[in-house]
Design a protein around this motif. Structure first.
Motif, PDB file in Angstrom:
ATOM      1  N   ARG A 116       0.840  -1.200   0.000  1.00 52.28           N
ATOM      2  CA  ARG A 116       0.000   0.000   0.000  1.00 52.28           C
ATOM      3  C   ARG A 116       0.882   1.259   0.000  1.00 52.28           C
ATOM      4  O   ARG A 116       0.565   2.238  -0.679  1.00 52.28           O
ATOM      5  N   ARG A 117       1.976   1.193   0.751  1.00 54.41           N
ATOM      6  CA  ARG A 117       2.879   2.348   0.824  1.00 54.41           C
ATOM      7  C   ARG A 117       3.505   2.640  -0.546  1.00 54.41           C
ATOM      8  O   ARG A 117       3.677   3.788  -0.934  1.00 54.41           O
ATOM      9  N   ASN A 118       3.814   1.571  -1.252  1.00 53.67           N
ATOM     10  CA  ASN A 118       4.378   1.766  -2.593  1.00 53.67           C
ATOM     11  C   ASN A 118       3.395   2.500  -3.498  1.00 53.67           C
ATOM     12  O   ASN A 118       3.761   3.442  -4.210  1.00 53.67           O
ATOM     13  N   VAL A 119       2.133   2.047  -3.441  1.00 53.81           N
ATOM     14  CA  VAL A 119       1.101   2.684  -4.263  1.00 53.81           C
ATOM     15  C   VAL A 119       0.938   4.149  -3.852  1.00 53.81           C
ATOM     16  O   VAL A 119       0.902   5.055  -4.691  1.00 53.81           O
ATOM     17  N   LEU A 120       0.830   4.366  -2.520  1.00 57.23           N
ATOM     18  CA  LEU A 120       0.669   5.714  -1.997  1.00 57.23           C
ATOM     19  C   LEU A 120       1.811   6.622  -2.430  1.00 57.23           C
ATOM     20  O   LEU A 120       1.598   7.774  -2.822  1.00 57.23           O
ATOM     21  N   GLY A 121       3.030   6.048  -2.337  1.00 56.36           N
ATOM     22  CA  GLY A 121       4.212   6.828  -2.726  1.00 56.36           C
ATOM     23  C   GLY A 121       4.086   7.333  -4.155  1.00 56.36           C
ATOM     24  O   GLY A 121       4.361   8.508  -4.447  1.00 56.36           O
ATOM     25  N   THR A 178       1.815  17.245 -10.335  1.00 59.46           N
ATOM     26  CA  THR A 178       0.733  17.987 -10.987  1.00 59.46           C
ATOM     27  C   THR A 178       0.339  19.214 -10.178  1.00 59.46           C
ATOM     28  O   THR A 178      -0.195  20.175 -10.720  1.00 59.46           O
ATOM     29  N   GLY A 179       0.595  19.145  -8.849  1.00 58.39           N
ATOM     30  CA  GLY A 179       0.339  20.303  -7.998  1.00 58.39           C
ATOM     31  C   GLY A 179      -1.123  20.657  -7.859  1.00 58.39           C
ATOM     32  O   GLY A 179      -1.468  21.766  -7.475  1.00 58.39           O
ATOM     33  N   ARG A 180      -2.010  19.705  -8.145  1.00 56.50           N
ATOM     34  CA  ARG A 180      -3.439  19.987  -8.012  1.00 56.50           C
ATOM     35  C   ARG A 180      -4.029  19.204  -6.842  1.00 56.50           C
ATOM     36  O   ARG A 180      -3.398  18.292  -6.317  1.00 56.50           O
ATOM     37  N   ASN A 181      -5.235  19.570  -6.469  1.00 58.54           N
ATOM     38  CA  ASN A 181      -6.004  18.835  -5.475  1.00 58.54           C
ATOM     39  C   ASN A 181      -5.280  18.681  -4.130  1.00 58.54           C
ATOM     40  O   ASN A 181      -4.921  17.583  -3.709  1.00 58.54           O
ATOM     41  N   GLU A 182      -5.111  19.810  -3.447  1.00 63.22           N
ATOM     42  CA  GLU A 182      -4.416  19.843  -2.159  1.00 63.22           C
ATOM     43  C   GLU A 182      -5.014  18.872  -1.140  1.00 63.22           C
ATOM     44  O   GLU A 182      -4.293  18.175  -0.425  1.00 63.22           O
ATOM     45  N   GLN A 183      -6.361  18.826  -1.116  1.00 66.06           N
ATOM     46  CA  GLN A 183      -7.045  18.041  -0.092  1.00 66.06           C
ATOM     47  C   GLN A 183      -6.694  16.561  -0.225  1.00 66.06           C
ATOM     48  O   GLN A 183      -6.360  15.884   0.748  1.00 66.06           O
ATOM     49  N   GLN A 184      -6.735  16.071  -1.461  1.00 67.92           N
ATOM     50  CA  GLN A 184      -6.438  14.662  -1.682  1.00 67.92           C
ATOM     51  C   GLN A 184      -4.987  14.366  -1.319  1.00 67.92           C
ATOM     52  O   GLN A 184      -4.676  13.322  -0.754  1.00 67.92           O
ATOM     53  N   TYR A 185      -4.131  15.341  -1.610  1.00 67.01           N
ATOM     54  CA  TYR A 185      -2.711  15.183  -1.324  1.00 67.01           C
ATOM     55  C   TYR A 185      -2.474  14.999   0.172  1.00 67.01           C
ATOM     56  O   TYR A 185      -1.739  14.110   0.596  1.00 67.01           O
ATOM     57  N   SER A 186      -3.155  15.836   0.990  1.00 65.49           N
ATOM     58  CA  SER A 186      -2.949  15.714   2.438  1.00 65.49           C
ATOM     59  C   SER A 186      -3.565  14.420   2.967  1.00 65.49           C
ATOM     60  O   SER A 186      -3.056  13.828   3.922  1.00 65.49           O
ATOM     61  N   LEU A 205      -3.664  11.600   1.335  1.00 67.44           N
ATOM     62  CA  LEU A 205      -2.683  10.558   1.013  1.00 67.44           C
ATOM     63  C   LEU A 205      -1.538  10.579   2.004  1.00 67.44           C
ATOM     64  O   LEU A 205      -1.085   9.544   2.485  1.00 67.44           O
ATOM     65  N   ASN A 206      -1.094  11.800   2.320  1.00 68.50           N
ATOM     66  CA  ASN A 206       0.014  11.946   3.250  1.00 68.50           C
ATOM     67  C   ASN A 206      -0.317  11.396   4.622  1.00 68.50           C
ATOM     68  O   ASN A 206       0.499  10.706   5.241  1.00 68.50           O
ATOM     69  N   SER A 207      -1.544  11.692   5.101  1.00 65.79           N
ATOM     70  CA  SER A 207      -1.891  11.226   6.445  1.00 65.79           C
ATOM     71  C   SER A 207      -2.055   9.707   6.453  1.00 65.79           C
ATOM     72  O   SER A 207      -1.707   9.037   7.432  1.00 65.79           O
ATOM     73  N   GLU A 208      -2.536   9.161   5.337  1.00 64.16           N
ATOM     74  CA  GLU A 208      -2.641   7.699   5.281  1.00 64.16           C
ATOM     75  C   GLU A 208      -1.251   7.073   5.339  1.00 64.16           C
ATOM     76  O   GLU A 208      -1.012   6.074   6.018  1.00 64.16           O
ATOM     77  N   MET A 209      -0.332   7.733   4.652  1.00 63.00           N
ATOM     78  CA  MET A 209       1.047   7.261   4.639  1.00 63.00           C
ATOM     79  C   MET A 209       1.611   7.248   6.054  1.00 63.00           C
ATOM     80  O   MET A 209       2.263   6.291   6.466  1.00 63.00           O
ATOM     81  N   GLN A 210       1.323   8.340   6.785  1.00 60.06           N
ATOM     82  CA  GLN A 210       1.842   8.427   8.158  1.00 60.06           C
ATOM     83  C   GLN A 210       1.247   7.344   9.044  1.00 60.06           C
ATOM     84  O   GLN A 210       1.943   6.748   9.880  1.00 60.06           O
ATOM     85  N   GLU A 211      -0.062   7.064   8.845  1.00 57.07           N
ATOM     86  CA  GLU A 211      -0.699   6.016   9.635  1.00 57.07           C
ATOM     87  C   GLU A 211      -0.054   4.666   9.365  1.00 57.07           C
ATOM     88  O   GLU A 211       0.207   3.874  10.273  1.00 57.07           O
ATOM     89  N   LEU A 212       0.202   4.435   8.086  1.00 56.20           N
ATOM     90  CA  LEU A 212       0.832   3.163   7.720  1.00 56.20           C
ATOM     91  C   LEU A 212       2.214   3.053   8.346  1.00 56.20           C
ATOM     92  O   LEU A 212       2.602   1.996   8.842  1.00 56.20           O
ATOM     93  N   ASP A 213       2.945   4.164   8.335  1.00 54.45           N
ATOM     94  CA  ASP A 213       4.277   4.162   8.954  1.00 54.45           C
ATOM     95  C   ASP A 213       4.185   3.814  10.427  1.00 54.45           C
ATOM     96  O   ASP A 213       4.975   3.034  10.952  1.00 54.45           O
ATOM     97  N   LYS A 214       3.160   4.429  11.086  1.00 55.32           N
ATOM     98  CA  LYS A 214       2.974   4.176  12.510  1.00 55.32           C
ATOM     99  C   LYS A 214       2.680   2.694  12.753  1.00 55.32           C
ATOM    100  O   LYS A 214       3.243   2.058  13.632  1.00 55.32           O
TER     101      LYS A 214
END
Ligand SMILES: [Zn+2]
Length: 192
Positions: free
Chosen positions: A30-35, A44-52, A54-63
């Motif tokens: 999942r982390r690979n896909v998220l990355g 692309t620099g678009r869609n800030e909300q989706q970007y954050s 994804l980032n928070s999901e990444m952090q959860e996975l790391d945890k």
């Protein structure tokens, strides 16, 4: 700790370790896909909300990965501890009577590391060829002592073939220690 209970616990631990490694694999996938997704968003620099998100999901996975790693270390330590626990105290489940296993009354077999010191009977040693701890197999061969005793018997007028007796008596023969694993000749105990 009763034996069957410990067996069960060991089985539980290896089952959990199994589950753990499966979960780790899932997280890593999942982390690979998220990355990839995050990288794509960044580019692309678009869609800030989706970007954050994804980032928070990444952090959860790391945890979760971190928690899993800690749990894995714990489980491995527990597994090691259980395996090392000697069965000195074994409780009978059915009767509730506590049996304490007495240590064996005979001394533990000694491992002879110096092959030169091997006795004339099978002994425990470390095979110098395959480095395994083995109990040697012994065979006897005709050594110089047998010939010598034979010669002496002839000199003293031995008749009717009794000078051949030394070749059959183990006490006059050399003892060969062999490794049961790699079949190497470890040592020959010569009478002379
Ligand atoms: Zn060997």
């Amino acid at each position: 700790m009763p034996g069957p209970y410990r067996e069960q616990e060991l089985a539980n631990i290896s089952e959990e370790l199994n589950q753990l490694s499966i979960r780790r694999q899932q997280i890593n996938d999942r982390r690979n896909v998220l990355g990839l997704l995050i990288e794509f968003r960044q580019n692309t620099g678009r869609n800030e909300q989706q970007y954050s998100q994804l980032n928070s999901e990444m952090q959860e996975l790391d945890k979760e990965l971190e928690v899993l790693s800690e749990r894995k270390i714990q489980l491995l330590a527990e597994q090691e501890r259980l395996r090392r626990t000697t069965r000195l105290i074994d409780t009978s489940v059915s009767s509730g009577v506590i049996f304490v296993e007495t240590p064996p009354s005979f001394p533990a077999p000694q491992v002879i590391l110096d092959v030169q010191l091997l006795p004339r009977n099978p002994a425990q040693t470390q095979c110098p060829f395959c480095r395994q701890f083995v109990t040697t197999e012994v065979t006897t061969t005709t050594g110089s002592v047998a010939y010598l005793v034979c010669l002496i018997s002839i000199v003293f007028g031995c008749v009717a073939g009794c000078c051949l007796i030394p070749f059959c008596v183990d006490a006059f023969r050399d003892v060969v220690h062999k490794c049961p694993k790699c079949r190497s000749k470890i040592h020959t105990c010569k009478k002379l």
